[in-house]
Every structure is written in C-alpha cells, then in structure tokens.
Design an enzyme around this catalytic site. Structure first.
Site, PDB file in Angstrom:
ATOM      1  CG  HIS A 168       6.274  11.944  -4.281  1.00  0.00           C
ATOM      2  ND1 HIS A 168       7.419  12.498  -4.804  1.00  0.00           N
ATOM      3  CD2 HIS A 168       5.598  12.963  -3.691  1.00  0.00           C
ATOM      4  CE1 HIS A 168       7.452  13.796  -4.531  1.00  0.00           C
ATOM      5  NE2 HIS A 168       6.351  14.094  -3.847  1.00  0.00           N
ATOM      6  CD  GLU A 214     -18.452  -5.798   2.596  1.00  0.00           C
ATOM      7  OE1 GLU A 214     -18.677  -4.943   3.471  1.00  0.00           O
ATOM      8  OE2 GLU A 214     -17.897  -6.880   2.845  1.00  0.00           O
ATOM      9  CE  LYS A 234     -18.535 -14.074   6.512  1.00  0.00           C
ATOM     10  NZ  LYS A 234     -19.735 -13.297   6.843  1.00  0.00           N
TER      11      LYS A 234
END
Lengths: 394, 394
Positions: free
Chosen positions: B268, B241, B384
């Site tokens: 793995h 960010e 938003k």
C-alpha cells in the site's frame, strides 16, 4: 520555463474543483471533536493500512515525545500473525476503541483484522467507529449494527487523507489539537494559492525535481529527529505511489524514488552511499529549530576519553543540529548533489500540519509537471486480482 | 563469466586471511555465556549506533514476537533529546545494564549518551559493560574503572560485527541462544566455501546484481513479516555503506541502493512505484514458511461484507504468504523486473543466523566483482571533520 510554471499553476488551480484534499484545511471539525470528547477509553486502536494508518501515525509519533498524551494510539496494520498477537496481547481490550479505516471499505487486511478482533470483543457502538466512503459496503455494515461512521470524501485519495477524518478522528481521540493541525495546513495552502511564500518555496523545487527525472531521481529525505521516523514512512508512500507511474502519452514508466533517512543514525548507514555512490540522488534535510528540551551532555571528563571533552555540557538539541549542519556542509562541498533544507520551528500540531501539506502540494505539483495521474494506483491492482483468484481456490 | 566467477571466489578465499568476519562462526562463546549467566538485571540497554546497534536489534526484533524473553533489549542510538528522554524515562535504571558499544571507542553519539547516563547512575562494574577494540581509548577508560570489556577484533568491520561480541553479548544477555545463531551462520559459511548449496545460491546472484550496476541498481528487499523490519535496517546499512564507493581504478562513483520494504504494508505504499516506475529495480522477497502460529481470521460473515467471506477461518500465516505470492506473480507477469525469493524455514536463531551471514557474504562477493573496498567508509569522514571544527569553536 516561465510558461511551464504558469501552466502548472493553472492546472493545479483547476484541480481545486475536483481534488478534495486541497480544501480539507477549511472543514468544520465540530462533529469530530464532539465525538472525541465523549470517549473515555484509553487505547485508540486503528485497524487500517497504507493511507489509513500512515498519516495519523506520522503525526502521533511526531508529537508523542513532546506531549504527555493520556491516551495511546496503536496501529493494527499487518496480517503478520506474530505482530498481531504481540500487539493485541498488550492491549486492554475493554479499554480500547477500535477505529476501522478503509476508504473503499473492502481492504483485505483491515477486514481480516476486524474479523479477528470480533472473536474477542462484541460488535457494539462502544467498541468500534468506522471511517470510510459514504456508499461503501463497510458503511452499510456499520449502519446495520448502529455503529458511528465518519466519511472520507470520494475525491480525497487515501494517501492524501491525513487532514480528513482518517487523521483527525484518531488524533482528536488521543488529545491532538486538530484545529491547530488544520491551521498549519491552511497556512501553507493559502500561501501557495496566493502565490506568496510557499509558492516561492514549492514551485522552484517541483520544477527542479521534475527536471532531474532522468538523472537524479532518488529523493532522500534526511530527517534529523527520531520524532520524524513515522513521517518518513508517510512521505515514502505519498511520493512513491503518486509519482511512480506510466506516463499516459509516452507509455513510459517513470517515477521518483523516495528514501526516508533519520539523522544522525543514518550517518552511520546510508550516508556513505550518498557521498560516494552514483550521482542519482537529491537530499532534503529536515531540521527542528527548537526541540523544547534542554537536556545536556554530562559535564564529565572521562579518563582516557578527554579528547571528547569538547562536548561536555552541550545541549543534545544543539549537538544534533550541528551534526545535521556538518553533513549539509560536507555534501555542499561535493557540489554534485542537489540539497535543500526544511526547518520546523518546533514540535507542535501547527508545524507538522504545515510540513505534511507542503509535501502533499509538492507531490501534486511534481505530478502535474511530469504529466502523470498523481491520484491513482493502477499498479497494485494486478496483485489484488491474483490474490482473489488464489482465495477462490482454497 | 566463468573466469570472473573463478577469480572472484579466489579473491574471497584470499580474504579469509585478513577479513575477520568470515571466521566468527567458529569462535568460542564460553566467556560471553558465562558473563551473561551472572547478570540478573532485566533491562539490557545498548548505547551504540550503526554497526553497534543494527545487528543485535535485527536479531532481537526478529525473535521477540516468538520467544517469550524475560529480559528486554533497548537501544540508545540517537542524540535526539526527545527520544532519549522518552526512552530513559521508561527504563528502570537500577535494573538496567548498559552495554556501551563502539569499535573505535570514540563515536560521538555513544560517548555523549554515556556521559548523560553517568549523570544518572554510578560508574560501576555492575552497571556497565564495554564492547570495543583492544587498544581503544574506551577500553583504557574501562580498565581504569575496572569495568568488564569484550573485544571487537580489529579486522571485523562494524557493519560485519553482528556475530562478534557486538551482537552475541547483548543477545546472550536477553536469552538468545547464541550458539544456534552461530550454527546458522556457519552452515552458510561452510556451504559457500565448500562450493556447495550456498555457493550455488550466492555466486549467480552476486554476478547478476553486479552486472546490473548501471541499469537496475536499486535493490528492494521485500520482507513479508513485521519481524524483519529491523533486519531491513541492518540490510540497508551493510548494502549501502559497503557498496556505495568510488571505484579505485576508474575513480567513478558507483553503488547499489538498498531499499527495505515490509509486506503486506508496503503493498500500500512502495509497490506502485516498483510496478509502474522506472525499470531500475530488482526485488528480493523474504518469506517465512512456518510462523509457528495458527491464529485464524474469525469465521464470521459480516452483513454487507459477504464478498469477503472467502477469508473466513483462514490462518493469518497462510494469508500473508498468499499475499506475498500474489505480488511475486504480478511482478513475474511484467517480465522486466528481476526478482528472487528467500525462504526462512521458521523464526529461530539458526534461521536468522543463516540469513544474516548470507547477506554478509553476498555483500563481500558483489563488492569484489565491482572492485570496490567493501570494508571501509571514507565518505563519512568529511562530515566528522567538519563537526569537530564546529565543536572546537563553541
């Protein structure tokens, strides 16, 4: 392109003969179910790592929020002494069945933890069950001690083994309907091989992702539900380990980088990088249509916070899907980031079976187009050899 | 280069005046400790998301395996109705203190969950405490109802707020020694600004990572302990960010992509892609020197598994560090992947304080070299706004 598509489909069809996972949805599950029915122990503890733990964990964690499982699934994956102690301290050892899973039978993490557990409980049929290859050393060990064993077919790779006993046995033990799981997988399998719906969904996506290998090769999976957090881990393994390969002809190192995100939490973390960072990413959203839960935000107006009264009484399941849609739309507005959306109807065995088989197939198809060996992992061998040498010196 | 380094350091020094997090290690913690001492409730429940939850969670999860905390820290982050129900069903609500954290005071996830909780328990000083900005609507709401509030300074960004009350208050409430935490942070801070050890560690690394922005811009953090799993999530936020930004001058989208890995589990999974995939990655390993635990692998020879007798009696803490070394060596052999190693002395407050301040500083320095605004997140605003419009229509 038409030709590439045709060639790819033919190559995948040819794999039906020798790659085992394609046919797992058709297996008979009677033996597994009969074994599971007999077990009364409440804590089912997988000792396994990677392909031996991620699949069953993804399914259990997806379903557990919804189903009221009477038994619990635990994972002992890591050699971290602290997490091992923390987890074992919280188990009722007398009421635990240890499911030891290792395809090769010699996974160092698995055998270390097994040896540790054997300092606590006795080596008896009642306490242990094994899942491994037919001719592994682990199988031979189990036979010596009269332990029950279930077999991973040789031609089923660890990360493609979720629909083999690796996933089915521990999941049946906690109460998952494994036939429904396979039904979902089979639906996708048959639809793909019949060139029906899932062929239309998978093939163009695989062609697109492959064509972006040099430019947009980071594939973000943005799952809008906490129930899919473990599924994301499974996705990272199957995608990263299958497709990150040296191309045999060109000797070039290539790969597609998987990133697992969970919404809305990662709107507050990774999203900024997607929106403003390099155009090296694609984003696949996963939405759950019906959470089967009508929990609502309180219809309460809070003094000074009246600006947020617009959410009053809204169902959380609606809010989270609106949040997902808002991010989809904001990325669409950018026009530079390829996105696609997968919708799960609801949280049940069939839907997660479909989703996981979808990603197994997608991985195989992309691997074929990229011309890599999807099913091996030679890159991890060097580390194992070095460790073996270190261990020989102590 | 010398000039760039000099200019960068000067610019960071200049930030001391207006970026708040640099000075958090010097704060007075008396008020927080006095509040925490009074609280007898056993479940400390953060309602918060992103910068309001990742920091305290990273520290709590790091320490909890080691310390025997009498109180528990819980997070209510997501609007997922199922995880919300699952978590709340497992809380003793009468014995829970809800710590509502939102810098702006209007975070939709936080207020939704708060409104839901208010349908269950009463709005009283004993049940809630707020952490927010001094002039936020949330603060005003709290004042109306006589709730206790702690303040996030305006010039401390959410993802840089772990050493503000955002981290310190909930952590003090569960029993973390927050002064030791700050002591670790201060050690790194002072050492850096005095151009001592941590300057020598951080500056070359920041210059290297910045110079690789167009080539090796995926930064894998490979933490060899389950205790660092949540820390990885915090790292992903602060790195992604802060550095995923449109460069103001060039208008180019740039960024460094963070990937959190946990060893040995991800040997793995993701390791194959590192070894054989594109050379677009750097890897930072984190090792813990002293786990403070001498749990040993059973000294047991298992029939047919004698090949693994070489691990008998070995301490798990030694094994996990040998596993880490084996992977470091295997990547070194490739000579194409920049790697570096961070070592934590032990699992305690001071060490995690050091580690987190180290990454905060590294982020700031890299942001400065890349010439981006490290402290804002304009990319998340569009979503938003879209959500707000959607909500207005229902």
């Amino acid at each position: 392109m038409q030709n590439l598509e045709h060639k790819t489909f033919e190559a995948i069809q040819a794999e039906l003969e020798f790659i085992g996972y394609y046919n797992l949805p058709n297996q008979n599950t009677e033996k597994i179910k009969r074994y599971a029915e007999k077990i009364t122990k409440k804590d089912i503890v997988i000792i396994g790592i990677g392909g031996s733990s991620l699949g069953p964990s993804a399914i259990y964690e997806f379903l557990k929020y919804k189903k009221d499982f009477k038994k619990k699934l635990h994972l002992l994956e890591s050699t971290d002494p602290l997490s091992l102690k923390y987890k074992i301290d919280r188990l009722d050892l007398d009421n635990s069945l240890f499911v030891v899973i290792s395809k090769s039978g010699g996974t160092i993490e698995t055998i270390s933890i097994l040896k540790y557990i054997l300092t606590k409980i006795s080596l008896q049929k009642e306490n242990f069950v094994l899942i491994t290859e037919d001719d592994s050393k682990l199988k031979a060990f189990g036979d010596t001690h009269n332990l029950d064993s279930f077999i991973i077919p040789k031609n089923v790779g660890g990360r493609f083994s979720v629909f083999s006993p690796v996933g089915l046995l521990p999941l049946a033990l906690v109460g998952v309907d494994i036939d429904k799981l396979l039904l979902g997988a089979k639906e996708v399998r048959d639809s793909f091989f019949n060139k029906s719906d899932y062929y239309q969904k998978l093939m163009p996506k695989a062609l697109l992702f492959s064509s972006l290998i040099d430019t947009q090769n980071i594939n973000c999976l943005f799952s809008y539900s906490e129930t899919l957090r473990e599924f994301n881990r499974w996705y990272v393994q199957i995608w990263g380990e299958s497709l990150g390969k040296k191309q045999p002809q060109t000797e070039k190192n290539i790969g597609l980088t998987p990133i697992g995100l969970v919404g809305p939490v990662d709107q507050h973390s990774f999203l900024q990088l997607i929106v403003e960072g390099f155009r090296d990413k694609t984003v696949t959203f996963i939405k759950i249509k019906d959470f089967g839960n009508d929990k609502k935000i309180g219809d309460i107006s809070l003094k000074n916070l009246e600006a947020l009264d617009n959410i009053n009484g809204l169902e959380f399941s609606k809010l989270i899907n609106m949040q997902c849609d808002s991010i989809i739309n904001s990325l669409r507005d950018l026009k530079e980031i390829p996105i696609d959306i997968l919708e799960l109807e609801r949280i049940d065995e069939q839907n997660i079976g479909k989703l996981m088989f979808y990603f197994e197939l997608l991985t195989s198809i992309v691997g074929k187009i990229l011309n890599v060996n999807t099913y091996n992992q030679p890159g991890v061998e060097d580390g194992k050899i070095i460790l073996k040498k270190m261990l020989a010196k102590i």
